[in-house]
Design a protein around this motif. Structure first.
Motif, PDB file in Angstrom:
ATOM      1  N   ARG A 246       0.862  -1.191   0.000  1.00  0.00           N
ATOM      2  CA  ARG A 246       0.000   0.000   0.000  1.00  0.00           C
ATOM      3  C   ARG A 246       0.894   1.235   0.000  1.00  0.00           C
ATOM      4  NH1 ARG A 246      -2.696  -0.524   4.674  1.00  0.00           N
ATOM      5  NH2 ARG A 246      -4.509  -1.580   3.740  1.00  0.00           N
ATOM      6  N   LYS A 247       0.793   2.024  -1.042  1.00  0.00           N
ATOM      7  CA  LYS A 247       1.597   3.231  -1.164  1.00  0.00           C
ATOM      8  C   LYS A 247       0.792   4.456  -0.759  1.00  0.00           C
ATOM      9  CE  LYS A 247       4.794   5.647  -4.230  1.00  0.00           C
ATOM     10  NZ  LYS A 247       5.482   5.643  -5.542  1.00  0.00           N
ATOM     11  N   GLY A 248       1.367   5.222   0.164  1.00  0.00           N
ATOM     12  CA  GLY A 248       0.725   6.446   0.616  1.00  0.00           C
ATOM     13  C   GLY A 248       1.640   7.633   0.437  1.00  0.00           C
ATOM     14  N   LYS A 249       1.220   8.777   0.956  1.00  0.00           N
ATOM     15  CA  LYS A 249       2.006   9.988   0.814  1.00  0.00           C
ATOM     16  C   LYS A 249       3.302   9.917   1.630  1.00  0.00           C
ATOM     17  CE  LYS A 249      -1.969  13.009  -0.082  1.00  0.00           C
ATOM     18  NZ  LYS A 249      -2.718  14.201   0.382  1.00  0.00           N
ATOM     19  N   ARG A 250       3.288   9.180   2.738  1.00  0.00           N
ATOM     20  CA  ARG A 250       4.448   9.148   3.620  1.00  0.00           C
ATOM     21  C   ARG A 250       5.243   7.844   3.504  1.00  0.00           C
ATOM     22  NH1 ARG A 250       2.181  11.758   9.308  1.00  0.00           N
ATOM     23  NH2 ARG A 250       1.486  13.763   8.410  1.00  0.00           N
ATOM     24  N   GLY A 251       4.970   7.071   2.480  1.00  0.00           N
ATOM     25  CA  GLY A 251       5.703   5.830   2.307  1.00  0.00           C
ATOM     26  C   GLY A 251       4.775   4.649   2.117  1.00  0.00           C
ATOM     27  N   GLY A 252       5.372   3.488   1.977  1.00  0.00           N
ATOM     28  CA  GLY A 252       4.583   2.291   1.731  1.00  0.00           C
ATOM     29  C   GLY A 252       4.615   1.309   2.890  1.00  0.00           C
ATOM     30  N   VAL A 253       3.611   0.461   2.944  1.00  0.00           N
ATOM     31  CA  VAL A 253       3.534  -0.590   3.963  1.00  0.00           C
ATOM     32  C   VAL A 253       3.123  -1.886   3.284  1.00  0.00           C
ATOM     33  CG1 VAL A 253       2.979   0.969   5.868  1.00  0.00           C
ATOM     34  CG2 VAL A 253       1.127  -0.029   4.499  1.00  0.00           C
ATOM     35  N   TRP A 254       3.461  -2.986   3.944  1.00  0.00           N
ATOM     36  CA  TRP A 254       3.105  -4.324   3.466  1.00  0.00           C
ATOM     37  C   TRP A 254       1.988  -4.892   4.340  1.00  0.00           C
ATOM     38  CZ3 TRP A 254       5.525  -5.346  -0.974  1.00  0.00           C
ATOM     39  CH2 TRP A 254       6.818  -4.864  -1.196  1.00  0.00           C
ATOM     40  N   PHE A 255       1.096  -5.678   3.729  1.00  0.00           N
ATOM     41  CA  PHE A 255       0.114  -6.429   4.498  1.00  0.00           C
ATOM     42  C   PHE A 255      -0.248  -7.700   3.731  1.00  0.00           C
ATOM     43  CE2 PHE A 255      -2.422  -3.619   1.829  1.00  0.00           C
ATOM     44  CZ  PHE A 255      -3.499  -4.394   1.427  1.00  0.00           C
ATOM     45  N   ALA A 256      -0.745  -8.674   4.457  1.00  0.00           N
ATOM     46  CA  ALA A 256      -1.142  -9.957   3.868  1.00  0.00           C
ATOM     47  C   ALA A 256      -2.656 -10.052   3.836  1.00  0.00           C
ATOM     48  CB  ALA A 256      -0.564 -11.108   4.676  1.00  0.00           C
TER      49      ALA A 256
ATOM     50  N   GLN B 254      -7.112 -10.117   6.612  1.00  0.00           N
ATOM     51  CA  GLN B 254      -5.825  -9.505   6.340  1.00  0.00           C
ATOM     52  C   GLN B 254      -5.119  -9.140   7.639  1.00  0.00           C
ATOM     53  OE1 GLN B 254      -7.076  -6.052   3.943  1.00  0.00           O
ATOM     54  NE2 GLN B 254      -6.251  -4.711   5.541  1.00  0.00           N
ATOM     55  N   SER B 255      -3.802  -8.985   7.536  1.00  0.00           N
ATOM     56  CA  SER B 255      -2.982  -8.659   8.704  1.00  0.00           C
ATOM     57  C   SER B 255      -1.790  -7.831   8.257  1.00  0.00           C
ATOM     58  CB  SER B 255      -2.503  -9.948   9.385  1.00  0.00           C
ATOM     59  OG  SER B 255      -1.631  -9.655  10.470  1.00  0.00           O
ATOM     60  N   SER B 256      -1.416  -6.875   9.072  1.00  0.00           N
ATOM     61  CA  SER B 256      -0.279  -6.019   8.768  1.00  0.00           C
ATOM     62  C   SER B 256       1.015  -6.821   8.801  1.00  0.00           C
ATOM     63  CB  SER B 256      -0.196  -4.872   9.773  1.00  0.00           C
ATOM     64  OG  SER B 256       0.985  -4.124   9.593  1.00  0.00           O
ATOM     65  N   VAL B 257       1.932  -6.524   7.889  1.00  0.00           N
ATOM     66  CA  VAL B 257       3.242  -7.169   7.846  1.00  0.00           C
ATOM     67  C   VAL B 257       4.324  -6.210   8.334  1.00  0.00           C
ATOM     68  CG1 VAL B 257       4.996  -8.214   6.350  1.00  0.00           C
ATOM     69  CG2 VAL B 257       2.568  -8.723   5.998  1.00  0.00           C
ATOM     70  N   GLY B 258       4.315  -4.964   7.847  1.00  0.00           N
ATOM     71  CA  GLY B 258       5.291  -3.983   8.297  1.00  0.00           C
ATOM     72  C   GLY B 258       5.573  -2.920   7.252  1.00  0.00           C
TER      73      GLY B 258
ATOM     74  N   GLN C 236      11.631 -10.032   2.302  1.00  0.00           N
ATOM     75  CA  GLN C 236      11.347 -10.125   3.732  1.00  0.00           C
ATOM     76  C   GLN C 236       9.845 -10.065   3.994  1.00  0.00           C
ATOM     77  OE1 GLN C 236      13.851  -6.760   4.891  1.00  0.00           O
ATOM     78  NE2 GLN C 236      15.240  -8.151   5.983  1.00  0.00           N
ATOM     79  N   ALA C 237       9.173  -9.157   3.338  1.00  0.00           N
ATOM     80  CA  ALA C 237       7.723  -9.028   3.514  1.00  0.00           C
ATOM     81  C   ALA C 237       7.003 -10.277   3.031  1.00  0.00           C
ATOM     82  CB  ALA C 237       7.221  -7.799   2.754  1.00  0.00           C
ATOM     83  N   GLU C 238       7.451 -10.816   1.911  1.00  0.00           N
ATOM     84  CA  GLU C 238       6.836 -12.031   1.371  1.00  0.00           C
ATOM     85  C   GLU C 238       6.981 -13.187   2.349  1.00  0.00           C
ATOM     86  OE1 GLU C 238       6.966 -14.373  -2.873  1.00  0.00           O
ATOM     87  OE2 GLU C 238       8.870 -13.894  -1.900  1.00  0.00           O
ATOM     88  N   SER C 239       8.173 -13.351   2.941  1.00  0.00           N
ATOM     89  CA  SER C 239       8.407 -14.433   3.895  1.00  0.00           C
ATOM     90  C   SER C 239       7.524 -14.288   5.131  1.00  0.00           C
ATOM     91  CB  SER C 239       9.882 -14.452   4.298  1.00  0.00           C
ATOM     92  OG  SER C 239      10.127 -15.443   5.279  1.00  0.00           O
ATOM     93  N   LEU C 240       7.449 -13.075   5.673  1.00  0.00           N
ATOM     94  CA  LEU C 240       6.608 -12.846   6.851  1.00  0.00           C
ATOM     95  C   LEU C 240       5.130 -13.047   6.534  1.00  0.00           C
ATOM     96  CD1 LEU C 240       8.326  -9.722   8.455  1.00  0.00           C
ATOM     97  CD2 LEU C 240       8.263 -12.054   9.353  1.00  0.00           C
ATOM     98  N   ALA C 241       4.722 -12.624   5.359  1.00  0.00           N
ATOM     99  CA  ALA C 241       3.317 -12.792   4.961  1.00  0.00           C
ATOM    100  C   ALA C 241       2.958 -14.267   4.875  1.00  0.00           C
ATOM    101  CB  ALA C 241       3.073 -12.100   3.617  1.00  0.00           C
ATOM    102  N   ARG C 242       3.857 -15.081   4.345  1.00  0.00           N
ATOM    103  CA  ARG C 242       3.604 -16.523   4.275  1.00  0.00           C
ATOM    104  C   ARG C 242       3.435 -17.105   5.673  1.00  0.00           C
ATOM    105  NH1 ARG C 242       4.165 -18.649  -0.710  1.00  0.00           N
ATOM    106  NH2 ARG C 242       5.363 -17.482  -2.262  1.00  0.00           N
ATOM    107  N   GLN C 243       4.279 -16.666   6.602  1.00  0.00           N
ATOM    108  CA  GLN C 243       4.168 -17.151   7.975  1.00  0.00           C
ATOM    109  C   GLN C 243       2.836 -16.755   8.596  1.00  0.00           C
ATOM    110  OE1 GLN C 243       7.612 -16.131  10.397  1.00  0.00           O
ATOM    111  NE2 GLN C 243       8.984 -16.336   8.640  1.00  0.00           N
ATOM    112  N   ILE C 244       2.416 -15.524   8.365  1.00  0.00           N
ATOM    113  CA  ILE C 244       1.148 -15.043   8.921  1.00  0.00           C
ATOM    114  C   ILE C 244      -0.021 -15.853   8.379  1.00  0.00           C
ATOM    115  CG2 ILE C 244      -0.462 -13.096   8.889  1.00  0.00           C
ATOM    116  CD1 ILE C 244       2.011 -11.249   8.973  1.00  0.00           C
TER     117      ILE C 244
END
Length: 290
Positions: free
Chosen positions: A37-47, A60-64, A82-90
């Motif tokens: 998710r891209k916003g004005k102040r940067g992007g975040v990952w979620f699953a 869905q759950s936040s990844v970081g 890194q985000a992909e690996s954490l998302a798989r775990q979640i």
């Protein structure tokens, strides 16, 4: 999700810098994806993944937060791998939890140990012909389940391990429990305790195999494996003094009666290396008659 998901170029910081504000997915499997998710102040990952149970169609759950500067690992920021690996775990943990919940209340380490104690107490009662508490039960209550205050004995809190559900049990959970055992606990007592816990967990897996992950036995095995020790240190010095020389064997043989076939049979002490193959300290040497 499998038919409508349109993947975007989000695997590198350079590719993400070209995107406008919005949400962009990358597939993990047929029913799950990691999203940027891209916003004005940067992007975040979620699953986000399909929910086959009760409730919303998708969960869905936040990844970081994303590292949108470069593709190097940085504290507090996640690259795509890194985000992909954490998302798989979640997603995996969520599916395991859903699977366990569908079959009834979650199975925990506490439930496994309590069932094992009942079985061990019953076995010891049958053997002794009276009501007794097994040694295994006393050890497990003290170091896993906890005990209420009784008489002059202070209450003992349960180990954090007791509340862990078996479907999410990790090797690190077992290693952390072992590390927290008192240093003054004797090696033999600690090993019996570990063996009891291992038997309790394996027993629960055997009973509820359809509800638990097939990787659980390996987690139990490696998390509770016996510690290696130098075999030379564990061999009593007295054993070395009991090994007979050739002259001593000859003197001993001369005092023994011959058997019916004209030979002699005598017990002898062997070296630790030989004992390993003979599965014991004593061997019987047969010397044929002349």
């Amino acid at each position: 999700m499998a038919k409508t998901l349109k993947e975007a170029a989000i695997t590198t910081a350079s590719a993400r810098s070209k995107l406008v504000a919005g949400e962009y997915p990358r597939r993990l499997d047929a029913d799950a994806a990691v999203w940027y998710r891209k916003g004005k102040r940067g992007g975040v990952w979620f699953a986000r993944w399909r929910n086959w149970g009760e409730g919303a169609n998708y969960l869905q759950s936040s990844v970081g937060p994303a590292n949108d500067v470069n593709d190097k690992p940085t504290d507090g920021l996640l690259t795509f791998p890194q985000a992909e690996s954490l998302a798989r775990q979640i997603v995996q943990q969520a599916r395991q939890k859903q699977k366990a919940a569908a079959a009834g209340p979650a199975l925990t380490v506490r439930a496994a140990v309590e069932t094992y104690i009942v079985e061990r107490d019953a076995r010891d009662c049958r053997r002794r012909g009276r009501v007794v508490r097994s040694d295994a039960g006393q050890r497990l209550r003290r170091y896993v389940l906890g005990q209420e205050k009784r008489g002059g004995q202070e209450a003992i809190p349960a180990a954090p391990l007791a509340s862990v559900a078996l479907h999410i049990l990790k090797e690190s959970d077992l290693l952390a429990w072992r590390a927290d055992l008192p240093e003054e606990l004797k090696g033999s007592t600690a090993q019996r305790l570990i063996n009891d816990l291992k038997a309790a967990l394996n027993g629960s897996y055997g009973t509820h195999r359809e509800r638990l992950e097939p990787t659980l036995p390996a987690i139990i095995k490696h998390g509770l494996k016996a510690e290696r020790s130098d075999s030379d240190d564990t061999v009593p010095l007295a054993r070395d003094n009991q090994i007979l020389t050739a002259a001593q064997i000859c003197r001993t043989l001369s005092t023994l009666p011959r058997n019916t076939s004209g030979g002699r049979t005598v017990p002898i002490s062997v070296s630790p290396k030989t004992a390993h193959y003979l599965n014991g300290w004593w061997a019987f040497l047969y010397i044929s008659g002349t």
